[in-house]
Design an enzyme around this catalytic site. Structure first.
Site, PDB file in Angstrom:
ATOM      1  N   PRO A   2       0.834  -1.210   0.000  1.00 19.02           N
ATOM      2  CG  PRO A   2      -0.607  -1.503   1.801  1.00 19.02           C
ATOM      3  CD  PRO A   2       0.663  -2.015   1.198  1.00 19.02           C
ATOM      4  CD  GLU A   3       3.256   2.865  -4.280  1.00 17.69           C
ATOM      5  OE1 GLU A   3       3.350   4.041  -4.690  1.00 17.69           O
ATOM      6  OE2 GLU A   3       3.567   1.882  -4.966  1.00 17.69           O
TER       7      GLU A   3
END
Ligand SMILES: [Zn+2]
Length: 297
Positions: A2-3
């Site tokens: 996840p960014e």
């Protein structure tokens, strides 16, 4: 992993569900996911805290806690790393196969932390300045005791790319004289917070810049295009609730829809959406990247 857009989507989906709710109990199924303090103290201190707000900084999700009527001075910091998930559930919803920790809420529902690969961490920290400074000082010397460098990473974050502080003049100053590749600079959390491989590759494609270029070789117009491209791709990804390849889910357990809009990331061997050339993969400075050999110079 996840960014920024994925963590922001989790924040937005969880916020209306958890803010103003009291955490009535904490169940720790895997002690390794608690980064700080020890699991027993974590459990005791977090129970009976009320959620006052949900914030994000880079890829970190920050739960502001209160013990009404007084602020408790505690924050719960979560970093999902590779495969962590934070999902709001009803008590009778089936548990995730990789459930590691559960926050029980006063309305009977729960927030489940699940993690297949177990790299994610939760830290319960005091947001008192002195305490924060103490953690920062000890971070480099005793990563184990304070929890895998998570707090250290949080304190050292660069500006948010969607904030005004992240501008062409800021990036120009960071690029000047640097021999490291522009891709590795974009991934450096101390320079820019929250960008990972997906959105670095996508922003560089949109800006027409080769990912392996030394950062110091970018001229003013290229840097301007890159800043605009990065802000645009992050905003679009948030609007489409992030990118799901396999593991990422939002705070309600839903997949992100940005996958179909990727131009280069995960598209090696497929045609470039702009010119039809075949998207390639390269490696420089220990980082792999995807790019169009025609469109990116
Ligand atoms: Zn192309």
């Amino acid at each position: 992993m996840p960014e920024l857009p994925e963590v922001e989507t989790i924040r937005r989906t969880l916020e209306p569900l958890v803010v103003n709710q009291k955490i009535t109990a904490v169940e720790i199924l895997d002690r390794a996911c608690v980064g700080f303090p020890d699991p027993q103290s974590f459990q005791q201190r977090l129970a009976c805290q009320r959620v006052a707000g949900l914030e994000r900084r880079g890829k970190y999700l920050i739960w502001e806690l209160t013990r009404q009527p007084q602020p408790s001075g505690l924050v719960l910091v979560v970093h999902l790393r590779m495969t962590g998930r934070l999902v709001y559930k009803r008590a009778d919803d089936p548990p995730d196969r990789y459930r590691r920790l559960v926050l029980r809420l006063e309305n009977g529902d729960l927030v489940e932390y699940a993690d297949l690969r177990r790299f994610g961490r939760l830290w319960l920290l005091s947001n008192d300045q002195e305490y924060a400074a103490a953690i920062k000082e000890t971070a480099s010397s005793s990563l184990e005791t304070i929890g895998d460098g998570g707090p250290k990473g949080l304190w050292g974050l660069g500006p948010e790319p969607l904030a005004e502080g992240f501008s062409a003049s800021y990036l120009q100053a960071r690029c000047a004289g640097r021999r490291a590749t522009i891709k590795s600079l974009l991934l450096d959390q101390e320079q820019i917070a929250g960008v990972g491989s997906i959105y670095a590759d996508e922003a560089l494609f949109r800006a027409g810049i080769h990912p392996a270029r030394p950062a110091g070789t970018l001229d003013e117009s290229e840097i301007g295009r890159l800043v605009d491209s990065l802000k645009a791709v992050l905003a679009e990804a948030i609007a489409h609730r992030g990118t799901t390849f396999s593991d990422y889910r939002d705070g309600r357990g839903q997949r992100g829809a940005f996958y179909d809009r990727l131009s280069v990331y995960g598209r090696e061997g497929k045609p470039c959406p702009r010119c039809g050339s075949i998207i390639s993969r390269g490696r420089a400075g220990g980082r792999s990247y995807r790019f169009c050999p025609q469109c990116q110079k």
